[in-house]
Every structure is written in structure tokens, then in C-alpha cells.
Scaffold this active site. Structure first.
Site, PDB file in Angstrom:
ATOM      1  N   ALA A  71       1.491  14.673 -22.454  1.00  0.00           N
ATOM      2  CA  ALA A  71       1.005  13.365 -22.935  1.00  0.00           C
ATOM      3  C   ALA A  71       1.863  12.789 -24.072  1.00  0.00           C
ATOM      4  O   ALA A  71       2.148  11.599 -24.103  1.00  0.00           O
ATOM      5  CB  ALA A  71      -0.456  13.489 -23.377  1.00  0.00           C
ATOM      6  N   TYR A  83       0.831  -1.209   0.000  1.00  0.00           N
ATOM      7  CA  TYR A  83       0.000   0.000   0.000  1.00  0.00           C
ATOM      8  C   TYR A  83       0.871   1.266   0.000  1.00  0.00           C
ATOM      9  O   TYR A  83       0.599   2.210  -0.740  1.00  0.00           O
ATOM     10  CB  TYR A  83      -0.910   0.001   1.238  1.00  0.00           C
ATOM     11  CG  TYR A  83      -1.970   1.069   1.200  1.00  0.00           C
ATOM     12  CD1 TYR A  83      -3.238   0.795   0.685  1.00  0.00           C
ATOM     13  CD2 TYR A  83      -1.705   2.356   1.655  1.00  0.00           C
ATOM     14  CE1 TYR A  83      -4.208   1.786   0.626  1.00  0.00           C
ATOM     15  CE2 TYR A  83      -2.670   3.345   1.594  1.00  0.00           C
ATOM     16  CZ  TYR A  83      -3.922   3.059   1.084  1.00  0.00           C
ATOM     17  OH  TYR A  83      -4.878   4.032   1.021  1.00  0.00           O
ATOM     18  N   LYS A 104      -0.486   7.554 -23.307  1.00  0.00           N
ATOM     19  CA  LYS A 104       0.056   7.961 -24.609  1.00  0.00           C
ATOM     20  C   LYS A 104       1.542   7.605 -24.614  1.00  0.00           C
ATOM     21  O   LYS A 104       1.882   6.446 -24.792  1.00  0.00           O
ATOM     22  CB  LYS A 104      -0.163   9.462 -24.850  1.00  0.00           C
ATOM     23  CG  LYS A 104      -1.586   9.817 -25.258  1.00  0.00           C
ATOM     24  CD  LYS A 104      -2.515   9.827 -24.107  1.00  0.00           C
ATOM     25  CE  LYS A 104      -3.880  10.363 -24.446  1.00  0.00           C
ATOM     26  NZ  LYS A 104      -4.747  10.353 -23.262  1.00  0.00           N
ATOM     27  N   HIS A 106     -19.667  15.156 -26.239  1.00  0.00           N
ATOM     28  CA  HIS A 106     -19.421  14.226 -27.345  1.00  0.00           C
ATOM     29  C   HIS A 106     -19.414  12.767 -26.907  1.00  0.00           C
ATOM     30  O   HIS A 106     -19.705  11.884 -27.703  1.00  0.00           O
ATOM     31  CB  HIS A 106     -18.113  14.571 -28.055  1.00  0.00           C
ATOM     32  CG  HIS A 106     -16.930  14.682 -27.143  1.00  0.00           C
ATOM     33  ND1 HIS A 106     -16.761  15.744 -26.297  1.00  0.00           N
ATOM     34  CD2 HIS A 106     -15.874  13.850 -26.931  1.00  0.00           C
ATOM     35  CE1 HIS A 106     -15.630  15.562 -25.619  1.00  0.00           C
ATOM     36  NE2 HIS A 106     -15.078  14.422 -25.981  1.00  0.00           N
ATOM     37  N   ASP A 165       1.366  19.924 -20.450  1.00  0.00           N
ATOM     38  CA  ASP A 165       0.527  18.744 -20.634  1.00  0.00           C
ATOM     39  C   ASP A 165       1.383  17.851 -21.526  1.00  0.00           C
ATOM     40  O   ASP A 165       1.466  18.030 -22.736  1.00  0.00           O
ATOM     41  CB  ASP A 165      -0.787  19.137 -21.319  1.00  0.00           C
ATOM     42  CG  ASP A 165      -1.668  17.926 -21.599  1.00  0.00           C
ATOM     43  OD1 ASP A 165      -1.145  16.793 -21.581  1.00  0.00           O
ATOM     44  OD2 ASP A 165      -2.865  18.114 -21.872  1.00  0.00           O
ATOM     45  N   PHE A 206      -6.708  20.435 -24.357  1.00  0.00           N
ATOM     46  CA  PHE A 206      -7.386  19.197 -24.729  1.00  0.00           C
ATOM     47  C   PHE A 206      -8.767  19.220 -24.065  1.00  0.00           C
ATOM     48  O   PHE A 206      -8.990  19.966 -23.133  1.00  0.00           O
ATOM     49  CB  PHE A 206      -6.549  17.995 -24.260  1.00  0.00           C
ATOM     50  CG  PHE A 206      -7.189  16.696 -24.602  1.00  0.00           C
ATOM     51  CD1 PHE A 206      -7.336  16.321 -25.931  1.00  0.00           C
ATOM     52  CD2 PHE A 206      -7.679  15.860 -23.621  1.00  0.00           C
ATOM     53  CE1 PHE A 206      -7.965  15.129 -26.256  1.00  0.00           C
ATOM     54  CE2 PHE A 206      -8.298  14.667 -23.946  1.00  0.00           C
ATOM     55  CZ  PHE A 206      -8.453  14.298 -25.263  1.00  0.00           C
ATOM     56  N   ASP A 207      -9.698  18.378 -24.571  1.00  0.00           N
ATOM     57  CA  ASP A 207     -11.084  18.513 -24.070  1.00  0.00           C
ATOM     58  C   ASP A 207     -11.226  18.290 -22.564  1.00  0.00           C
ATOM     59  O   ASP A 207     -11.919  19.033 -21.884  1.00  0.00           O
ATOM     60  CB  ASP A 207     -12.082  17.655 -24.873  1.00  0.00           C
ATOM     61  CG  ASP A 207     -11.786  16.168 -24.857  1.00  0.00           C
ATOM     62  OD1 ASP A 207     -10.765  15.768 -24.290  1.00  0.00           O
ATOM     63  OD2 ASP A 207     -12.578  15.393 -25.420  1.00  0.00           O
TER      64      ASP A 207
HETATM   65  C1  PLP Z   1      -3.168  16.266 -24.757  1.00  0.00           C
HETATM   66  C2  PLP Z   1      -3.952  15.446 -23.782  1.00  0.00           C
HETATM   67  N1  PLP Z   1      -4.069  15.847 -22.510  1.00  0.00           N
HETATM   68  C3  PLP Z   1      -4.753  15.146 -21.610  1.00  0.00           C
HETATM   69  C4  PLP Z   1      -5.414  13.989 -21.945  1.00  0.00           C
HETATM   70  C5  PLP Z   1      -6.215  13.262 -20.891  1.00  0.00           C
HETATM   71  O1  PLP Z   1      -5.601  12.077 -20.530  1.00  0.00           O
HETATM   72  P1  PLP Z   1      -6.436  10.813 -20.010  1.00  0.00           P
HETATM   73  O2  PLP Z   1      -7.244  10.316 -21.150  1.00  0.00           O
HETATM   74  O3  PLP Z   1      -5.384   9.860 -19.571  1.00  0.00           O
HETATM   75  O4  PLP Z   1      -7.274  11.273 -18.875  1.00  0.00           O
HETATM   76  C6  PLP Z   1      -5.339  13.533 -23.250  1.00  0.00           C
HETATM   77  C7  PLP Z   1      -6.073  12.317 -23.624  1.00  0.00           C
HETATM   78  O5  PLP Z   1      -6.336  12.024 -24.769  1.00  0.00           O
HETATM   79  C8  PLP Z   1      -4.589  14.284 -24.202  1.00  0.00           C
HETATM   80  O6  PLP Z   1      -4.486  13.900 -25.480  1.00  0.00           O
END
Ligand code: PLP
Length: 440
Positions: free
Chosen positions: A199, A54, A240, A432, A197, A106-107
Site C-alpha cells: 500500500a 468490458y 494510498k 471498530h 502488502d 493491517f486490520d
Molecule cells: C497496509 C494496508 N493494507 C491494506 C489496506 C486495505 O486497503 P483498502 O482500504 O483499499 O481495502 C490498507 C488500508 O488502509 C492498509 O493500510
């Protein structure tokens, strides 16, 4: 395998939302590159060593030391995926009325910023909004707009600035080192922290090596390390460039912020040495983060995307140029001029790609980013109407990609017959994922 008439029924039953289709009804799934890639033998081997203690597991120690080695930040906070890191970051740093600039949110990032009552501002350079521009770093932030933003909203209302590498919602386009340095120097003047960010940090570094003078002979890892040295922290979706099926993390150099973040982490994700992940997940991410720095892997990755993009261009299909790292984005606004923007040309095309070829893609346009005014109900369309064909990592052979190209050739022949859709049901955030549609 499904037939076209079976797919007509499947898509109708799913209310024309591709997120609602079962995976076994999809032949080639290009919905996302998020967590959908194949693990390597080394990752599977590491998973076997998962320490499920843990607190203070060896898996966490290995994970933390790999993240610190590559990213260089002081505090490493594991989360179950990127959006959990975002939620914690913005909950701790933002309050109602705050403003967060980004090249393009990102969304989930946008939604998490807005959920705190803050404003998510996209200030990518103009070239980044022009689908035909061949500018090599279309993900760059507009430095003048950043300065104007600080002047307009005031330093005290901007708790942090983000840069998304690569710029997913702007076409997977890279950000140059020079741009990061310029952003940092503006922010430093006002003591505004910079968060990445991250990713697709390795894909971004590969583009820098390919395109930015002075980096030809630097290793991917050195490029990443330099870029991160300009930041104060990052959020990461390890689904990613962590080459894992699940996982993420939040990093910061600031002790007090890290303490607040860890407190919130315990409340919703778990103890700070596992953060909602199993020890074996931390192991897979630790190995993935090292494998993703392999230049030959990145060469294959970027070439696969470029191959698909170039063939679509040859057919006459307009795509966002040049092809990005993880996906090819079709410009549905140009391809289907007969469909008004608020009848969602991108959604119409994505549905057709599924109907004709059993291929699942995703709309990145007004369904995802259209803004509905809560008082008037009036909807403003997004800047671009894109359909993203996203390539999972280490998954497809060239014949899969050739099949996609054949399907797109067929669709191109009948593109003038495609019609629009209207939304019959939607939610206030991230509509979406669950919206329902009907053909007009
Ligand atoms: C640029 C970017 N930021 C953040 C995220 C969010 O990550 P997660 O899907 O792991 O929550 C994504 C996911 O597609 C992304 O492409």
C-alpha cells in the site's frame, strides 16, 4: 464549521463512534489517507481517456504495463481496492489451520486471513513495539521469530508470508531492504512465497533512500524494483501510494495461482481486465503510480508528517517515534494513564479531539485489535493504544496542520480529566467500524 456544543450532540448521536459521523460535520478529516487525497491535473486528464470496454481495454493495458514496469510481477489483477486483493489471495492460498506471518497485519488483512480459518501472526521486531525506540526500520520482521514460526507450525501450514510496507498498524514504520532480503532467504529455504502488502511502497522506498546505507544515490523506482524482485507477488491498495480515490491490484508470478485468482475475481469483482473498476479508475491509478515515485513529492509528504510529529512532541504529547510516512500516532496509553486499557484510552482521546476541534482521527488500539475470546467473553487488550492522525495526500496546507497542533495543545492542558468508554454493541469482525460506545 461546527461549535463544540453542536459536536457534543453529534458525537453522542453517533454513539461515540467517529466512523458514524457525517463528513460535513468534520472540519479536518484525519481519519485515513485511504482514497482521500487530491488527484493531479495529469490524473484528471487521463480519466478523460478512460476506455470502458468490458474486455481488454486500452486503460487496462496502460495500467498493466505501468504496474509491471514498477513492480515487475508477471500477472497483474485489478481489484476495486486492497481488501478485495487480500480476500482473493487468502481464499486461494489459505485453508483452515493455515498460518500467515506478517510484520504486522493491517486490520482488513488480519480479518481476511482469519475469515479463511487461518491464523494471522504478527512478528515485527521488538523495537517496532516500543513507542520510544528511534530504530530507523521499526517495521522490520523478526527473523528469529520467523524461523521459530516455521519450526512451530510446519512448512506445509504456511502457504505464504507477508511483509507490509510501510507497517501501517505498527506506526507507518518502514522495512529495510536488508530485512526483506533476510526474510526472503529464510523463506527460500522452505519454498514459502513472499507477498508484499505494498500500500505505501513509495513512502517505504523514500525512507530506505534516506536511512539505509548504499541507497542514497538510487532512484525511488530502482529501490522499489529491487524490493519487489525479492517477492513472489503483492497486494496493493491504490488508494494510498496509487494516489487514487479507488482501486487496487493483486500480483503474482505463479501461473496456476494467478489462474485461480482470476477465476475468483470473475465471480466477485469482474472480468480480469477491469476487476471491479471503471477504465477511468485504471487510468488514474496508472498515472498516480508514476507520480508517487517523484522524490520531491515524497519529500513534501514525509516532511509534513514529521512537522506535525515534532510539534506534538514539543507540546509534551507522547507519539510513536520517529514519525512514520503517512501519519502521526499518539500513544494514548502513556498520555492517559488514568484510563484502564479496556476502557479504551485511544477511543477517549479520539472523541476528545473531535469534540474540541472538529478533527476526525482514528483509534488503533484495543477497539480495533482487542481480542474477545468467543467462549469466555474475556477481552485481551492490544499491545498499543494509539490514535492515528492520518494525512491525506496532496490535500492540506501548513495552516491546517497548525490548527491541529493548536487543538492538541488545548487537549493536553485538560488531559487528566478524560475518562473511559465501554462498548455497548459490536460485531465479530472489524468491530471498530460499527461498534457503539457509552462514556463510563
Ligand atoms: C497496509 C494496508 N493494507 C491494506 C489496506 C486495505 O486497503 P483498502 O482500504 O483499499 O481495502 C490498507 C488500508 O488502509 C492498509 O493500510
Amino acid at each position: 464549521m461546527t461549535t463544540e456544543s453542536e459536536r457534543n450532540l453529534i458525537i453522542k448521536k453517533a454513539h461515540y463512534n467517529l466512523f458514524k459521523i457525517n463528513a460535513q460535520d468534520v472540519l479536518i478529516d484525519l481519519l485515513t489517507d485511504s482514497g482521500t487525497g487530491a488527484l493531479s491535473s495529469e490524473q484528471w486528464a487521463a480519466i478523460m481517456r478512460g476506455d470502458e470496454s468490458y474486455a481488454g481495454s486500452q486503460s487496462f493495458q496502460r495500467f498493466e504495463s505501468v504496474v509491471q514496469d514498477i513492480f515487475g510481477f508477471k500477472h497483474v489483477i485489478p481489484t476495486h481496492q486492497g481488501r478485495a486483493a487480500e480476500r482473493i489471495l487468502f481464499s486461494v492460498m489459505c485453508k483452515k489451520g493455515s498460518v500467515v506471518p506478517n510484520n504486522t497485519h493491517f486490520d482488513t488483512t488480519r480479518a481476511n486471513v482469519e475469515y479463511t480459518g487461518s491464523k494471522a501472526l504478527d512478528i515485527v521486531i521488538d523495537e517496532g513495539r516500543d513507542p520510544n525506540s528511534l530504530y530507523p526500520f521499526k517495521g522490520n520482521m523478526d527473523i528469529e521469530k520467523l524461523k521459530e514460526t516455521i519450526k512451530k507450525y510446519g512448512v506445509k501450514n504456511i502457504p505464504l508470508c507477508m511483509i507490509t510496507i510501510t507497517n501501517n498498524s505498527g506506526g507507518g514504520q518502514p522495512v529495510s531492504m536488508e530485512n526483506v532480503k533476510n526474510v526472503k532467504s529464510v523463506l527460500s529455504e522452505f519454498d514459502i512465497p513472499l507477498y508484499f502488502d505494498a500500500a505505501r511502497f513509495a513512502e517505504n522506498a523514500y525512507f530506505i533512500k534516506e536511512r539505509e546505507r548504499g541507497y542514497e544515490n538510487r532512484s525511488i523506482k530502482e529501490i522499489v524494483q529491487e524490493m519487489m524482485s525479492y517477492g513472489d507477488g503483492c497486494t496493493m491498495s491504490a488508494k494510498k501510494d496509487g494516489l487514487a480515490n479507488i482501486g487496487g491490484f493483486l500480483c503474482t508470478n505463479d501461473d496456476l495461482t494467478a489462474q485461480h485468482q482470476k477465476d475468483l475475481l470473475i465471480l466477485t469483482e469482474g472480468f480480469p481486465t477491469y476487476g471491479g473498476l471503471a477504465g477511468r479508475d485504471l487510468e488514474a491509478v496508472a498515472v498516480g503510480l508514476q507520480e508517487v515515485l517523484d522524490e520531491s513529492y515524497l519529500h513534501y509528504r514525509v516532511s509534513e508528517t514529521r512537522y506535525l510529529g515534532e510539534h506534538l512532541t514539543d507540546i509534551g504529547i507522547p507519539i510513536l517515534l520517529p514519525p512514520g510516512g503517512h501519519a502521526v500516532y499518539i500513544d494514548a496509553k502513556t498520555l492517559l494513564p488514568q484510563i484502564p486499557l479496556l476502557q479504551y484510552p485511544g477511543q477517549s482521546l479520539a472523541i476528545e479531539i473531535y469534540r474540541v476541534g472538529g478533527i476526525r482521527t482514528v483509534e488503533i488500539g484495543s477497539v480495533m485489535f482487542g481480542e474477545v475470546n468467543s467462549e469466555t467473553g474475556i477481552e485481551t487488550p492490544s499491545d498499543m493504544e494509539l490514535v492515528r492522525l492520518t494525512l491525506p495526500r496532496r490535500t492540506h496546507t501548513q495552516s491546517h496542520i497548525d490548527y491541529v497542533i493548536e487543538v492538541m495543545r488545548d487537549i493536553y492542558q485538560s488531559k487528566d480529566e478524560l475518562e473511559g468508554y465501554k462498548i455497548t454493541k459490536q460485531t465479530a469482525f472489524l468491530r471498530h467500524f460499527s461498534a457503539e460506545f457509552t462514556p463510563i
